[in-house]
Design an enzyme around this catalytic site. Structure first.
Site, short mmCIF file in Angstrom:
data_model
loop_
_atom_site.label_atom_id
_atom_site.label_comp_id
_atom_site.label_asym_id
_atom_site.label_seq_id
_atom_site.Cartn_x
_atom_site.Cartn_y
_atom_site.Cartn_z
N GLY A 160 -11.36 3.23 0.34
CA GLY A 160 -12.32 4.08 1.04
C GLY A 160 -13.55 3.36 1.53
O GLY A 160 -14.54 4.01 1.86
N ASP B 22 0.85 -1.17 0.00
CA ASP B 22 0.00 0.00 0.00
C ASP B 22 0.90 1.23 0.00
O ASP B 22 2.03 1.19 0.48
CB ASP B 22 -0.93 0.00 1.21
CG ASP B 22 -1.91 1.15 1.15
OD1 ASP B 22 -2.20 1.60 0.03
OD2 ASP B 22 -2.38 1.61 2.20
N SER B 23 0.37 2.32 -0.51
CA SER B 23 1.20 3.50 -0.79
C SER B 23 1.41 4.41 0.41
O SER B 23 2.32 5.24 0.39
CB SER B 23 0.51 4.33 -1.87
OG SER B 23 -0.78 4.73 -1.38
N GLY B 24 0.57 4.29 1.42
CA GLY B 24 0.55 5.28 2.49
C GLY B 24 -0.73 6.09 2.45
O GLY B 24 -1.00 6.90 3.33
N GLY B 25 -1.54 5.85 1.42
CA GLY B 25 -2.82 6.57 1.28
C GLY B 25 -3.77 6.28 2.43
O GLY B 25 -4.50 7.17 2.88
N PHE B 26 -3.74 5.06 2.92
CA PHE B 26 -4.64 4.74 4.03
C PHE B 26 -4.25 5.50 5.29
O PHE B 26 -5.10 5.84 6.11
CB PHE B 26 -4.64 3.24 4.31
CG PHE B 26 -5.65 2.86 5.38
CD1 PHE B 26 -7.00 2.95 5.14
CD2 PHE B 26 -5.23 2.41 6.62
CE1 PHE B 26 -7.93 2.64 6.12
CE2 PHE B 26 -6.16 2.08 7.60
CZ PHE B 26 -7.51 2.19 7.35
N GLN C 252 -11.95 6.09 -5.49
CA GLN C 252 -12.48 6.61 -4.22
C GLN C 252 -13.87 7.20 -4.47
O GLN C 252 -14.45 6.98 -5.53
CB GLN C 252 -11.52 7.67 -3.64
CG GLN C 252 -10.21 7.11 -3.11
CD GLN C 252 -10.38 6.37 -1.78
OE1 GLN C 252 -11.43 6.42 -1.14
NE2 GLN C 252 -9.33 5.65 -1.38
N CYS D 13 -5.41 -26.66 15.06
CA CYS D 13 -6.57 -27.54 15.28
C CYS D 13 -6.15 -29.01 15.36
O CYS D 13 -6.82 -29.80 16.02
CB CYS D 13 -7.59 -27.35 14.16
SG CYS D 13 -8.44 -25.75 14.30
N HIS E 243 -4.27 -20.35 12.68
CA HIS E 243 -5.59 -20.90 12.35
C HIS E 243 -6.39 -19.94 11.49
O HIS E 243 -7.00 -20.34 10.50
CB HIS E 243 -6.39 -21.25 13.60
CG HIS E 243 -7.83 -21.55 13.28
ND1 HIS E 243 -8.23 -22.76 12.77
CD2 HIS E 243 -8.93 -20.75 13.30
CE1 HIS E 243 -9.54 -22.71 12.51
NE2 HIS E 243 -9.99 -21.50 12.83
N ASP F 167 -7.47 -7.74 0.86
CA ASP F 167 -6.50 -7.83 1.95
C ASP F 167 -7.22 -7.36 3.19
O ASP F 167 -8.16 -6.57 3.11
CB ASP F 167 -5.28 -6.92 1.72
CG ASP F 167 -5.58 -5.49 2.09
OD1 ASP F 167 -6.16 -4.78 1.25
OD2 ASP F 167 -5.29 -5.10 3.23
N ASP G 287 -3.17 7.74 -2.74
CA ASP G 287 -4.55 8.21 -2.83
C ASP G 287 -4.94 8.88 -1.53
O ASP G 287 -4.13 8.98 -0.61
CB ASP G 287 -5.50 7.04 -3.14
CG ASP G 287 -5.57 6.04 -1.99
OD1 ASP G 287 -4.54 5.90 -1.27
OD2 ASP G 287 -6.61 5.42 -1.80
N CYS H 22 -10.80 -28.80 10.75
CA CYS H 22 -9.77 -27.91 10.19
C CYS H 22 -8.44 -28.65 10.18
O CYS H 22 -8.09 -29.36 11.12
CB CYS H 22 -9.66 -26.63 11.01
SG CYS H 22 -8.33 -25.53 10.44
N CYS I 237 -5.42 -27.25 10.08
CA CYS I 237 -4.26 -26.44 10.48
C CYS I 237 -3.55 -27.06 11.68
O CYS I 237 -4.11 -27.87 12.40
CB CYS I 237 -4.70 -25.00 10.80
SG CYS I 237 -5.34 -24.75 12.46
#
Length: 386
Positions: free
Chosen positions: A214, A92-96, A187, A307, A333, A264, A146, A302, A304
């Site tokens: 967004g 991610d660019s840093g926009g968040f 956005q 589990c 898990h 994500d 963004d 499960c 994993c």
RNA sequence: GUGGCCAUAGCUCAAUAGGCAGAGCAUCUGGUUGUGGCCCAGAAGGCUGUGGGUUCAAGCCCCACUGGCCACC
């Protein structure tokens, strides 16, 4: 490179299964990326990630820029070598952080100035510098700088959208490396006309992939879903679509039905560290006294490591005692749960039965009480602003 | 043995001048969506060591007892 091929399309929904090629391997979509903000998915080794079937990991330019610095990562051979992960990566660019660190930054037409949450120092991010940083880091998929705005504030979204579009063009122009795919970010909050305008504006710039940003930042699920309904048809069908920051299992199931290919989210790893364990029935709170004597695994059936080897009672004990192993076993898990969910989703699409999968999943999966959730998010936000 | 100090929620402690007994931690129940293992929301929990007295009213004042700490024989 960065070819996106649709392998199968669901008949009654907009769900699709595809293949997206990157320099570090082909992603089978729909795909979920665990989040490793600081070049590590908290508590997991890359070996763990491989074993649970993760194919894509997200990291964060802002955090890596502050520490250890993007040039250091470049000098160590890039992010893959740096953290020992040989499969595809996304940054991610840093926009968040424009949104999440709103109290610690100043915006202008040219970029954004952050005050470091680590030492208070000032740092300038522009579209060009965000691309440069991401070229230093070297992920397969990189994002435009963004502006993630308050989703319900129309005036703010109108204003921010102009910057986001101008910055997208500047990012495209600044990009040099051919072995990275730069995605544009749509956005516009929950406002359909703004979303349509944004999707069309970015589509005209011909990115190799498109993100929807967004969302899942304070609006209701219904608002998020209807925004997707109006936005996705405006994006080019031959490019992957990435819904940023989503999400909860039920949101992924709904997002896929609307045509999303990439997700994500911190949710599975973050809730894991607080004892929230994901199952097809919903989330189990492993801190609860009701599991104190429970000999069952977190989720029966499960495959994993958690589990296969430990009881709910043992996991609860680890959480109550604040033992580090609890964080690891719970995270392991939850990521395995997400990977199995994604492969079940893909299988259902390939079988032409996604609609049925969706209704069965939603019938069994108990979603947290949204009224409680929103009330608590509000009070948390207010505390944060003080 | 004598003198002093202390005793309030499971724990550590508050409670102006006698006026509806509170907090932090622990416990219990939730929440967390492009991550600060952070944090947020709610609940339960008390014959204020015991017994008497004064007062319209006592965690608070008086007496005795019990237990603890300190000092001095």
């Amino acid at each position: 490179m960065f070819d996106f091929t649709t392998i199968a399309r669901d008949l009654t929904t907009h769900a699709r299964a595809g293949e997206f090629t990157t320099p570090h391997g082909t992603l089978l979509t729909p795909v979920f990326a665990p989040v490793g903000t600081q070049s590590t998915v908290k508590t997991l080794t890359p070996r763990d990630l491989r074993e649970v079937g993760a194919s894509l990991v997200l990291s964060n330019t802002y955090h890596l820029y502050l520490r250890p610095g993007t040039e250091r990562i470049r000098n160590f051979g890039g992010l893959h070598a740096w953290m020992g992960w040989e499969r595809p990566m996304l940054t991610d660019s840093g926009g968040f952080q424009v949104f999440s660190l709103a109290q610690m930054r100043k915006l202008d037409a040219d970029g954004v100035t952050f005050r470091s949450h680590i030492d208070g120092s000032l740092h300038r991010f522009t579209p060009e510098s965000a691309v440069q940083s991401q070229e230093n880091i070297g992920a397969d998929i990189i994002m435009c700088l963004d502006e993630c705005a308050e989703p319900l504030d129309r005036r703010y979204n109108e204003e921010a959208l102009g910057r986001t579009h101008a910055w997208a063009a500047r990012c495209l122009n600044a990009k040099r490396r051919p072995d990275q795919a730069l995605f544009g970010i749509v956005q516009g909050g929950i406002f359909n006309d703004l979303r349509v305008h944004s999707a069309r504006t970015l589509s005209a710039m011909d990115f190799p992939g498109y993100a929807i940003g967004g969302l899942s930042v304070g609006e209701t699920k219904e608002q998020m879903y209807q925004t997707l309904d109006h936005t996705i048809p405006e994006l080019p069908p031959h490019r992957p679509r990435y819904l940023m920051g989503v999400g909860a299992p039920e949101d992924i199931v709904e997002g896929v039905a609307r045509g999303i290919d990439i997700f994500d989210c911190v949710l599975p790893t973050r809730v894991a560290r607080n004892g929230g364990l994901l199952t097809r029935q919903g989330r189990l709170n492993m801190r609860s006294a009701r599991y104190a004597e429970d000999p069952l695994p977190v989720e029966v059936g499960c495959d994993c490591y958690t589990c296969q080897n430990f009881s709910r009672a043992y996991l609860r004990h680890l959480f109550k005692a604040e033992e580090i192993l609890g964080l690891h076993l719970a995270t392991l898990h939850n990521i395995r749960f997400m990977m199995r969910l994604m492969s079940d989703i893909r299988a259902a699409i390939l079988a032409g039965a996604y609609d049925q999968f969706r209704s069965e999943f939603l019938a069994y999966y108990q979603v947290p009480d949204q009224a409680v959730r929103h009330a608590q998010l509000e009070s948390r936000k207010q505390k944060k602003q003080q």
